[in-house]
Design an enzyme around this catalytic site. Structure first.
Site, PDB file in Angstrom:
ATOM      1  CB  CYS A  77       2.038  22.539  71.116  1.00 41.61           C
ATOM      2  SG  CYS A  77       3.748  21.630  71.969  1.00 41.61           S
TER       3      CYS A  77
ATOM      4  CG  HIS B 106      -0.724  21.974  74.814  1.00 40.49           C
ATOM      5  ND1 HIS B 106      -0.705  21.537  73.854  1.00 40.49           N
ATOM      6  CD2 HIS B 106       0.882  22.406  75.095  1.00 40.49           C
ATOM      7  CE1 HIS B 106       0.812  20.627  73.938  1.00 40.49           C
ATOM      8  NE2 HIS B 106       1.521  21.596  74.883  1.00 40.49           N
TER       9      HIS B 106
ATOM     10  CG  ASN C  57       2.841  18.053  74.905  1.00 37.91           C
ATOM     11  OD1 ASN C  57       2.758  18.599  74.326  1.00 37.91           O
ATOM     12  ND2 ASN C  57       3.896  19.435  75.640  1.00 37.91           N
TER      13      ASN C  57
END
Ligand code: UT7
Length: 331
Positions: A112, A252, A282
């Site tokens: 990520c 994020h 995500n």
């Protein structure tokens, strides 16, 4: 010399999977997913789509928007943990697909944090003075490693990505500072165990579902809030800034509760926090560049604004980056 972002773009697959669709696949509910994560839907690839297809669309759009030819690119960096293949790299596939005849490049594996790690890497190539146009893409096809029998993971991820072109800035704008971190002792909490040299692909590894992502959500949650808030706060402090000086915080997008808690710890008010997890889930390395391009497209960032990026992901990897916006070319 600083590096500045001169153009942004993003791309997500056309197919959309809602929480209600997921209720038919696994023991979950729209209510649970929305209240625990903030996610309503995510985009997912079709059977013949992979990370290089999403990346190529992003790359073509970046070149077109910036009004350059592909051979003007010097370097292509693709942050991803779901490349089409172990080798060749996704960057090589993008280079071929867009005809970037003068570029070299590589994939960067930081989960990520892949886009922020990529920006830091690209910015340093720009600062060297030898590179003028560096394309940085963050992309993931998370459905390629999702286990639809594991409700702990399959409800939170989606597919997509975004990218930028970095160019030199001789003003004090662009990427002005960053803090990046890694702590490998957290590796076991978010991992795809199989498929590499530790557990090569065999019938047994496939049957025991080793090629899917596994997560200890609670542990990752705790470290994510602490990690993102710590580096973001430190970055603000050492630049003599407070949360009030930030025009837009782009964290994020892993969980709305993580985002809210991190922003609060940094003293950034909720109206300055970009949240689009409801629409994309995500997308790992894709979340920040998707959000950045949406913010740019919707004129949420003005010349001279401070934009703060923050990420946390598998590894563990994490980091924060401060950008002073300079919109001369950005569209
Ligand atoms: O981007 C990379 C970094 N990743 C992250 O930052 C993710 C961090 N972690 C998280 O976002 C959260 O931990 C999750 C969204 C993954 C899970 O949320 P949680 O609030 O930590 O839930 P939990 O794991 O503590 O589970 C609570 C309950 C459990 O039931 P019991 O034991 O209380 O009866 C779970 O079995 O919720 C249950 N549960 C579910 N229920 C419906 C877990 N997953 C689901 C589900 N649907 N999908």
């Amino acid at each position: 010399m600083n590096a500045r972002i001169t153009v942004t773009s993003h791309n997500t697959p056309d197919n959309v999977m809602t929480n209600v669709d997921l209720e038919k696949l696994v023991d979950t509910s729209d209510e649970w997913i929305q209240s625990r994560t903030g996610i309503v839907q995510r985009h997912i690839v079709s059977d013949d789509e992979a990370s290089s297809d999403i990346s190529t669309r992003i790359a073509k759009s970046l070149i077109k928007k910036r009004g350059i030819s592909p051979d003007q690119l010097d370097l292509i960096i693709v942050g991803t943990v779901t490349p089409d293949h172990f080798t060749p790299s996704t960057a090589a596939l993008v280079q071929k697909n867009i005809g970037a005849s003068n570029a070299w490049g590589f994939d960067l594996s930081a989960a990520c944090s892949g886009f922020i790690y990529g920006l830091e890497t690209g910015a340093n190539f720009i600062s060297s003075g030898k590179y003028n146009k560096v394309m940085v893409i963050g992309v993931d096809t998370m459905t390629s490693i999702l286990d639809y029998q594991d409700r702990d993971t399959c409800v939170i991820f989606g597919d997509g990505g975004g990218g930028v072109i970095l160019e030199p800035s001789n003003k004090k704008s662009g990427i002005v500072d960053s803090i990046l971190r890694m702590d490998g002792s957290g590796g076991e909490y978010l991992i795809v165990p199989g498929g590499g040299s530790r557990i090569p692909s065999t019938e047994a590894s496939v049957n025991s579902r080793q090629h899917y992502i596994k997560q200890d959500g609670k542990t990752v949650f705790k470290y994510a809030v602490k990690g993102m808030a710590e580096v973001s706060k430190k970055l603000l402090d050492r630049n003599n800034l407070s949360g009030d000086d930030i025009a837009l915080f782009i964290p994020h997008q892993a969980n709305k509760r993580i985002i809210d808690a991190s922003a609060e710890r940094c003293g950034i008010s909720p109206d300055k926090v970009l949240i689009n997890i409801d629409r994309y889930g995500n997308t790992t390395a894709g979340t920040i560049p998707i959000a950045l391009n949406e913010a740019v497209s919707e004129n949420q960032i003005n010349d001279g604004d401070y934009v703060l990026l923050a990420a946390f992901g598998a590894g563990f990897t994490w980091g924060s980056m401060l950008i002073k916006w300079d919109s001369k070319w950005v569209k």
